[in-house]
Design a protein around this motif. Structure first.
Motif, PDB file in Angstrom:
ATOM      1  N   THR A 189       0.827  -1.106  -0.060  1.00 46.66           N
ATOM      2  CA  THR A 189       0.044   0.203  -0.135  1.00 46.66           C
ATOM      3  C   THR A 189       1.048   1.241  -0.030  1.00 46.66           C
ATOM      4  OG1 THR A 189      -0.081  -0.220   2.481  1.00 46.66           O
ATOM      5  CG2 THR A 189      -1.793  -1.263   1.289  1.00 46.66           C
ATOM      6  N   PRO A 190       0.185   2.252  -0.586  1.00 48.67           N
ATOM      7  CA  PRO A 190       1.158   3.519  -0.463  1.00 48.67           C
ATOM      8  C   PRO A 190       1.762   4.190   0.776  1.00 48.67           C
ATOM      9  CG  PRO A 190      -0.867   3.763  -1.762  1.00 48.67           C
ATOM     10  CD  PRO A 190      -0.867   2.495  -0.834  1.00 48.67           C
ATOM     11  N   ASP A 191       0.824   3.761   2.144  1.00 47.09           N
ATOM     12  CA  ASP A 191       1.613   4.108   3.311  1.00 47.09           C
ATOM     13  C   ASP A 191       2.443   3.165   3.892  1.00 47.09           C
ATOM     14  OD1 ASP A 191      -0.298   2.251   3.729  1.00 47.09           O
ATOM     15  OD2 ASP A 191      -1.163   2.773   5.498  1.00 47.09           O
ATOM     16  N   ALA A 192       2.795   2.273   3.155  1.00 42.23           N
ATOM     17  CA  ALA A 192       3.655   1.174   3.733  1.00 42.23           C
ATOM     18  C   ALA A 192       4.937   1.798   3.928  1.00 42.23           C
ATOM     19  CB  ALA A 192       3.661  -0.279   3.062  1.00 42.23           C
ATOM     20  N   ARG A 193       5.847   1.131   5.064  1.00 38.02           N
ATOM     21  CA  ARG A 193       7.207   1.406   5.260  1.00 38.02           C
ATOM     22  C   ARG A 193       7.882   0.116   5.405  1.00 38.02           C
ATOM     23  NH1 ARG A 193       8.556   6.508   4.888  1.00 38.02           N
ATOM     24  NH2 ARG A 193      10.808   5.943   5.425  1.00 38.02           N
ATOM     25  N   LEU A 194       9.038   0.101   4.827  1.00 36.66           N
ATOM     26  CA  LEU A 194       9.846  -1.440   4.694  1.00 36.66           C
ATOM     27  C   LEU A 194      11.335  -0.993   5.123  1.00 36.66           C
ATOM     28  CD1 LEU A 194       7.776  -1.190   1.841  1.00 36.66           C
ATOM     29  CD2 LEU A 194       8.479  -3.681   1.972  1.00 36.66           C
ATOM     30  N   GLY A 195      11.762  -1.824   5.952  1.00 38.51           N
ATOM     31  CA  GLY A 195      13.043  -1.685   6.310  1.00 38.51           C
ATOM     32  C   GLY A 195      13.573  -3.071   7.300  1.00 38.51           C
ATOM     33  N   LEU A 196      14.875  -3.011   7.514  1.00 42.70           N
ATOM     34  CA  LEU A 196      15.538  -4.113   8.545  1.00 42.70           C
ATOM     35  C   LEU A 196      15.956  -3.317   9.733  1.00 42.70           C
ATOM     36  CD1 LEU A 196      16.912  -6.543   5.801  1.00 42.70           C
ATOM     37  CD2 LEU A 196      14.843  -6.920   7.454  1.00 42.70           C
ATOM     38  N   PRO A 197      15.258  -2.850  10.514  1.00 38.76           N
ATOM     39  CA  PRO A 197      15.964  -1.974  11.757  1.00 38.76           C
ATOM     40  C   PRO A 197      16.961  -2.733  12.849  1.00 38.76           C
ATOM     41  CG  PRO A 197      13.678  -2.074  11.999  1.00 38.76           C
ATOM     42  CD  PRO A 197      13.939  -3.069  10.916  1.00 38.76           C
ATOM     43  N   GLU A 198      17.162  -3.741  12.633  1.00 40.76           N
ATOM     44  CA  GLU A 198      17.613  -4.741  13.627  1.00 40.76           C
ATOM     45  C   GLU A 198      19.221  -3.857  14.120  1.00 40.76           C
ATOM     46  OE1 GLU A 198      15.456  -7.613  11.182  1.00 40.76           O
ATOM     47  OE2 GLU A 198      16.631  -5.959  10.741  1.00 40.76           O
ATOM     48  N   VAL A 199      19.840  -3.395  13.751  1.00 44.90           N
ATOM     49  CA  VAL A 199      20.842  -2.582  14.094  1.00 44.90           C
ATOM     50  C   VAL A 199      20.562  -1.898  15.242  1.00 44.90           C
ATOM     51  CG1 VAL A 199      22.489  -2.959  12.037  1.00 44.90           C
ATOM     52  CG2 VAL A 199      21.032  -0.941  12.345  1.00 44.90           C
ATOM     53  N   THR A 200      19.395  -1.158  15.261  1.00 42.32           N
ATOM     54  CA  THR A 200      18.819  -0.076  16.594  1.00 42.32           C
ATOM     55  C   THR A 200      18.531  -0.752  17.725  1.00 42.32           C
ATOM     56  OG1 THR A 200      16.552  -0.347  15.577  1.00 42.32           O
ATOM     57  CG2 THR A 200      17.988   1.313  14.486  1.00 42.32           C
ATOM     58  N   LEU A 201      18.870  -2.330  17.500  1.00 38.43           N
ATOM     59  CA  LEU A 201      18.376  -3.202  18.790  1.00 38.43           C
ATOM     60  C   LEU A 201      19.842  -3.835  19.032  1.00 38.43           C
ATOM     61  CD1 LEU A 201      14.704  -4.541  18.379  1.00 38.43           C
ATOM     62  CD2 LEU A 201      15.513  -2.574  19.808  1.00 38.43           C
TER      63      LEU A 201
END
Length: 694
Positions: free
Chosen positions: A118-130
């Motif tokens: 969908t247009p509002d979707a965000r995708l990513g792999l934010p594991e480094v922030t943990l």
């Protein structure tokens, strides 16, 4: 059932549900049930393709962080098995992504052939922030989809991207307006059983440069272990192939999972969500959101708060009796928004809308119509009295009357009105439009509904709200006083300002204590010390900061404090201050000694821990995690250490008590009277303030 399946005209549809954010929780059985479902539908003779979808507003926020204190096999094993199964299917799989696919949610989607969003979707792999890396194939599958250069940047920074950006880089096949699940089913019917090869070699254009940049950034960060591990896993896959890269990723993830930085980052991630769950408010109905705000005072803090409110989309009226002050505030608002537009942080239209939400007035009667009035005038009880008596007359019934105070008695302020149930403290941190922390101070007569609505307002303006009781300095500044006291005593005994600051910054503090006071303004601390000298004559400070103030050196704003400040704003060591420090030791009759960086860190941090324990005993903070969140979000305590109370747990309370006892036998030992809570917890055989058994 967490997973439901059906067949729609030859398309096997799999829908999972784990509200509200659909984490791929092994405990909830999500990956296990999904694996069974895909195996069954892949084998079904009437199915030509599969669609993977979820219920709710988000496809999946990833793994359940609350499970991460378990062993790696339990946490990651089921989703790794699911992704491997998806790799081996005979039929193609299309993922329908609404809202977002993050972490393990994106790794799951990457294991399928096609992705619609969908247009509002965000995708990513934010594991480094943990403090982690992707642990279910993300370091290998993402490069195959978007190339090494782009994948390295996303993985090592934890950046998320919009659906449109994801489509441009090849991560998403189509952005769908409307029913993304229906679109995915339609798309699946066009595939005629065609799978997309999972053995596609990743594009290597720009890879060397991207990897070198990531390594350099990891070397500067604290900690950089996760980013370095991500680079290692990606490079292994480049050099030795997908399977070897996957094995390296699993090994590195499992090692990082039990590392101290990852433990601290997980704790703070969960703590920032837990602080919003205020004990005693659970039975209340969800409070009405604040719709309009009025601000009394147009100084630095008032202007910053106004910007924070406008950034969140709320109208705000800034009220000040002085036209010149209003003009300065208006100019600051305009220049701040203009800079954001110039730097690409805001569009021209968004900037104009933000500026349009801020109104300026010299008429106190303009507080009418506001759901919340925030007083942000000079930190003087007499001035506060005048303002709150006027607000009591003018504000609408039921309006929240908030005082932006950092130290003053909110109960005394509430007594200036006929409606103490509506009065609360809102301690913003400067600059208020940037700093994330908001201490919400509950008075003795603050109504639960008022507290609940104030905490809701914190969320509305994208702040981390933490509830504090009433005391001098609340949670953060009360602890900061003891932190500074030790920093000053260390100067008297033998350290110099640059050593104290360097030791604390090496520990991970965003800024050392003396640099912090130069930034905040030495005159602010001077004013507080004068008041405390009258109120608490038995708890003296070092004279060193007062001597510096008497020289007119108030920090960065005067070009000199502990350090000298030129045009660049970078503090330079001043031999004159070193000489002042040495002379004060001589006046006190002290023989200066060599002080290790370890002692500096222990004295400053354990002073925080000891006072934090007193704050818990005094019921000023509800839980240790509230204190940790205040210090991480408001004072630059290293996030990867979890906060001072969590750090004490990791060091071990026996060690903390041992060092406090040693400091109590030394110079100015009166400041080290052990908090009763620390003694009680230790005597019960527990190792942690959070109640973990030894």
């Amino acid at each position: 059932m967490p997973v439901e399946t059906r067949i729609e005209n030859g398309i096997g549809v799999i829908v999972f549900s784990n509200p509200p954010l659909n984490p791929i929780s092994a405990t909830a059985g999500i990956p296990q049930a999904l694996r069974e479902a895909v195996i069954a539908l892949d084998a079904h003779p009437d199915v030509t393709a599969l669609v993977l979808a979820s219920d709710g507003r988000m496809f999946s926020a990833g793994a359940d962080i609350a499970e991460f204190n378990g062993d790696a096999a339990t946490i990651a094993g089921p989703i790794r098995g699911l992704c491997a199964t998806l790799d081996g299917l005979a039929k193609p799989v299309v993922t329908a992504i609404q809202g977002g696919a993050l972490g393990g949610g994106l790794e799951l989607a990457l294991s399928t052939d096609y992705r619609l969003a969908t247009p509002d979707a965000r995708l990513g792999l934010p594991e480094v922030t943990l403090g982690l890396i992707p642990g279910a194939g993300g370091t290998q599958r993402l490069p195959c989809r978007i190339g090494i250069a782009q994948a390295v940047k996303l993985i090592t920074t934890g950046t998320t991207v919009s659906a449109t950006a994801a489509q441009a880089m090849g991560l998403v096949d189509d952005v769908v307006t409307g029913d993304v699940r229906a679109a995915a089913i339609t798309f699946a019917r066009t595939l005629s059983g065609r799978r997309r090869s999972r053995d596609t070699a990743p594009a290597t254009d720009g890879a060397a440069e991207a990897l070198a940049t990531a390594r350099a950034q990891a070397a500067q960060g604290a900690p950089g272990d996760a980013a370095r591990a991500a680079v290692e896993a990606i490079e292994t896959g480049m050099r030795d192939g997908f399977d070897a890269g996957l094995a390296a990723e699993y090994r590195l993830f499992d090692q990082l999972l039990v590392s101290e930085p990852a433990r601290g980052l997980r704790h703070q991630f969960l703590a920032e969500r837990a602080v919003a769950r205020v004990p005693g408010l659970e039975a209340l109905e969800k409070p009405q959101p604040v719709r309009a705000v009025a601000l009394i005072g147009s100084g630095t803090m008032g202007t910053g708060i106004a910007l924070a409110v406008a950034q969140a989309g709320l109208p705000v009226t800034v009220i000040d009796s002085t036209e010149a002050a209003l003009a300065r505030s208006r100019a600051t608002v305009a220049s701040t928004i203009a800079r954001a537009v110039e730097r690409g942080r805001l569009s021209l239209e968004a900037g104009a809308a933000q500026e349009g939400r801020i109104r300026f007035s010299s008429d106190m009667a303009d507080v009418r119509g506001a759901d919340l009035v925030i007083e942000a005038v000079f930190e003087d009880m007499g001035v506060k009295k005048t303002v709150f008596e006027a607000l009591d007359r003018l504000a609408d019934p039921g309006t929240i009357l908030a005082s932006n105070t950092s130290t003053l008695d909110v109960d005394q302020i509430a007594a200036f009105t006929s409606r103490p149930q509506d009065v609360i403290g809102t301690h913003f941190f400067s600059p208020a439009n940037i700093m994330r922390l908001l201490e919400v101070v509950r008075g003795a007569r603050t109504a639960p509904a008022t507290l609940a609505r104030a905490m809701g307002f914190a969320k509305q303006i994208r702040k981390v709200g933490v509830v504090s009781g009433v005391c001098d300095g609340f949670i953060g500044n009360r602890m900061f006083e003891e932190y500074l006291r030790q920093a000053y005593f260390l100067l008297e005994e033998g350290a110099l300002p640059q050593q104290v600051d360097a030791a604390m910054e090496a520990f991970g503090m965003a800024m050392g204590p003396l640099r912090t006071m130069d930034l905040a303004g030495q005159d602010i601390g001077w004013s507080i010390r004068k008041r405390r000298a009258v109120e608490q004559p038995d708890r003296p400070y070092s004279r060193i900061p007062d001597l510096i103030c008497e020289m007119g050196r108030f920090g960065q704003k005067t070009g000199a404090g502990y350090y000298l400040y030129g045009k660049g704003g970078k503090g330079e060591v001043d031999p004159a201050i070193d000489a002042l420090v040495v002379e004060e030791s001589k006046r006190l009759g002290l023989t200066r000694r060599a002080i290790s960086d370890d002692e500096i860190v222990e004295r400053c941090v354990f002073a925080l821990v000891n006072e934090g324990a007193r704050i818990l005993d005094d019921k000023i903070a509800y839980r240790p995690l509230d204190i940790d969140t205040v210090w991480v979000c408001g004072y630059g305590f290293p996030r990867f250490r979890g906060g001072p109370m969590f750090y004490a747990d990791r060091v071990g309370l026996p060690r903390v008590l041992e060092r406090i006892a040693a400091f109590a036998s030394g110079y100015q030992g009166w400041a080290w009277e052990t908090a009763p809570l620390l003694r009680r917890v230790a005597s019960t055989g527990l190792s942690s303030l959070n109640g973990d058994a030894a």
